[in-house]
Design a protein around this motif. Structure first.
Motif, PDB file in Angstrom:
ATOM      1  N   GLN A   1       5.228   5.170   2.464  1.00 51.13           N
ATOM      2  CA  GLN A   1       4.905   6.586   2.227  1.00 51.13           C
ATOM      3  C   GLN A   1       5.672   7.079   1.003  1.00 51.13           C
ATOM      4  O   GLN A   1       6.866   6.831   0.868  1.00 51.13           O
ATOM      5  CB  GLN A   1       5.294   7.416   3.442  1.00 51.13           C
ATOM      6  N   MET A   2       4.987   7.777   0.115  1.00 46.76           N
ATOM      7  CA  MET A   2       5.625   8.363  -1.051  1.00 46.76           C
ATOM      8  C   MET A   2       5.724   9.874  -0.857  1.00 46.76           C
ATOM      9  O   MET A   2       4.748  10.522  -0.473  1.00 46.76           O
ATOM     10  CB  MET A   2       4.811   8.078  -2.318  1.00 46.76           C
ATOM     11  N   VAL A   3       6.909  10.415  -1.094  1.00 48.88           N
ATOM     12  CA  VAL A   3       7.121  11.858  -1.044  1.00 48.88           C
ATOM     13  C   VAL A   3       7.882  12.263  -2.298  1.00 48.88           C
ATOM     14  O   VAL A   3       8.455  11.428  -2.993  1.00 48.88           O
ATOM     15  CB  VAL A   3       7.894  12.291   0.235  1.00 48.88           C
ATOM     16  N   ILE A   4       7.900  13.549  -2.571  1.00 44.93           N
ATOM     17  CA  ILE A   4       8.615  14.074  -3.726  1.00 44.93           C
ATOM     18  C   ILE A   4       9.895  14.745  -3.249  1.00 44.93           C
ATOM     19  O   ILE A   4       9.881  15.520  -2.297  1.00 44.93           O
ATOM     20  CB  ILE A   4       7.745  15.104  -4.496  1.00 44.93           C
ATOM     21  N   LYS A   5      10.984  14.408  -3.913  1.00 48.71           N
ATOM     22  CA  LYS A   5      12.258  15.057  -3.602  1.00 48.71           C
ATOM     23  C   LYS A   5      12.223  16.480  -4.115  1.00 48.71           C
ATOM     24  O   LYS A   5      11.707  16.732  -5.211  1.00 48.71           O
ATOM     25  CB  LYS A   5      13.413  14.334  -4.311  1.00 48.71           C
ATOM     26  N   VAL A   6      12.727  17.400  -3.332  1.00 45.09           N
ATOM     27  CA  VAL A   6      12.815  18.782  -3.779  1.00 45.09           C
ATOM     28  C   VAL A   6      14.291  19.175  -3.861  1.00 45.09           C
ATOM     29  O   VAL A   6      15.106  18.725  -3.057  1.00 45.09           O
ATOM     30  CB  VAL A   6      12.056  19.755  -2.842  1.00 45.09           C
ATOM     31  N   PRO A   7      14.648  19.982  -4.841  1.00 46.58           N
ATOM     32  CA  PRO A   7      16.043  20.383  -4.964  1.00 46.58           C
ATOM     33  C   PRO A   7      16.472  21.280  -3.812  1.00 46.58           C
ATOM     34  O   PRO A   7      15.664  21.975  -3.208  1.00 46.58           O
ATOM     35  CB  PRO A   7      16.097  21.125  -6.288  1.00 46.58           C
ATOM     36  N   GLY A   8      17.764  21.240  -3.531  1.00 45.97           N
ATOM     37  CA  GLY A   8      18.301  22.083  -2.475  1.00 45.97           C
ATOM     38  C   GLY A   8      18.864  21.258  -1.353  1.00 45.97           C
ATOM     39  O   GLY A   8      18.878  20.032  -1.387  1.00 45.97           O
ATOM     40  N   GLY A   9      19.362  21.918  -0.366  1.00 45.46           N
ATOM     41  CA  GLY A   9      19.933  21.217   0.764  1.00 45.46           C
ATOM     42  C   GLY A   9      21.408  20.928   0.525  1.00 45.46           C
ATOM     43  O   GLY A   9      21.974  21.238  -0.496  1.00 45.46           O
ATOM     44  N   VAL A  10      22.006  20.302   1.500  1.00 44.51           N
ATOM     45  CA  VAL A  10      23.425  20.012   1.448  1.00 44.51           C
ATOM     46  C   VAL A  10      23.606  18.508   1.370  1.00 44.51           C
ATOM     47  O   VAL A  10      22.996  17.759   2.123  1.00 44.51           O
ATOM     48  CB  VAL A  10      24.126  20.549   2.713  1.00 44.51           C
TER      49      VAL A  10
ATOM     50  N   ILE B   1       0.871  -1.171   0.000  1.00 39.67           N
ATOM     51  CA  ILE B   1       0.000   0.000   0.000  1.00 39.67           C
ATOM     52  C   ILE B   1       0.908   1.221   0.000  1.00 39.67           C
ATOM     53  O   ILE B   1       1.731   1.384   0.903  1.00 39.67           O
ATOM     54  CB  ILE B   1      -0.922   0.023   1.239  1.00 39.67           C
ATOM     55  N   VAL B   2       0.765   2.063  -1.010  1.00 41.25           N
ATOM     56  CA  VAL B   2       1.560   3.281  -1.088  1.00 41.25           C
ATOM     57  C   VAL B   2       0.657   4.445  -0.727  1.00 41.25           C
ATOM     58  O   VAL B   2      -0.414   4.621  -1.318  1.00 41.25           O
ATOM     59  CB  VAL B   2       2.176   3.471  -2.492  1.00 41.25           C
ATOM     60  N   ILE B   3       1.082   5.206   0.266  1.00 46.03           N
ATOM     61  CA  ILE B   3       0.341   6.388   0.699  1.00 46.03           C
ATOM     62  C   ILE B   3       0.852   7.543  -0.141  1.00 46.03           C
ATOM     63  O   ILE B   3       2.020   7.916  -0.072  1.00 46.03           O
ATOM     64  CB  ILE B   3       0.537   6.649   2.197  1.00 46.03           C
ATOM     65  N   GLY B   4      -0.036   8.080  -0.963  1.00 45.90           N
ATOM     66  CA  GLY B   4       0.345   9.086  -1.948  1.00 45.90           C
ATOM     67  C   GLY B   4       0.517  10.474  -1.379  1.00 45.90           C
ATOM     68  O   GLY B   4       0.409  10.713  -0.174  1.00 45.90           O
ATOM     69  N   LEU B   5       0.778  11.392  -2.292  1.00 52.22           N
ATOM     70  CA  LEU B   5       1.080  12.774  -1.925  1.00 52.22           C
ATOM     71  C   LEU B   5      -0.083  13.481  -1.242  1.00 52.22           C
ATOM     72  O   LEU B   5       0.126  14.360  -0.415  1.00 52.22           O
ATOM     73  CB  LEU B   5       1.490  13.544  -3.177  1.00 52.22           C
ATOM     74  N   ASN B   6      -1.297  13.108  -1.597  1.00 52.24           N
ATOM     75  CA  ASN B   6      -2.475  13.742  -1.002  1.00 52.24           C
ATOM     76  C   ASN B   6      -3.121  12.875   0.067  1.00 52.24           C
ATOM     77  O   ASN B   6      -4.258  13.089   0.439  1.00 52.24           O
ATOM     78  CB  ASN B   6      -3.498  14.059  -2.096  1.00 52.24           C
TER      79      ASN B   6
END
Length: 91
Positions: free
Chosen positions: A80-89, A8-13
């Motif tokens: 849990q599914m999340v989206i990678k965002v650019p930035g960070g170290v 079961i993948v819990i989506g972005l919403n």
């Protein structure tokens, strides 16, 4: 008909998606993170699997070549599914 192994993948919403992985225990043991991401890509047209990050319990499923069972993922596990965002170290 045999058992269908799913996660079961819990989506972005917050929606839950049942993802069919395979039909045998042997196939389940060999299923990789990348294969799961590709199955998600089929369900999410227009979204790049390169930007998807999957989290199971407290572990990020970051190694695409590693098997799901090596992370402890089993039939009907919630991921849990999340989206990678650019930035960070990078460390």
């Amino acid at each position: 008909m045999g058992k269908i192994y799913q996660v079961i993948v819990i989506g972005l919403n917050g929606e839950n998606m049942a993802i069919d992985l395979c039909n045998t225990e042997e196939q389940m043991k060999a299923m990789t993170v990348l294969q799961l991401k590709n199955k998600l890509g089929e369900r999410l047209p227009g979204r790049s699997v390169d930007n998807i990050r999957l989290i199971f319990t407290t572990d990020g499923l970051d190694d695409d070549e590693r098997t799901l069972v090596s992370y402890g993922v089993q039939h009907k596990s919630a991921i849990q599914m999340v989206i990678k965002v650019p930035g960070g170290v990078q460390l």
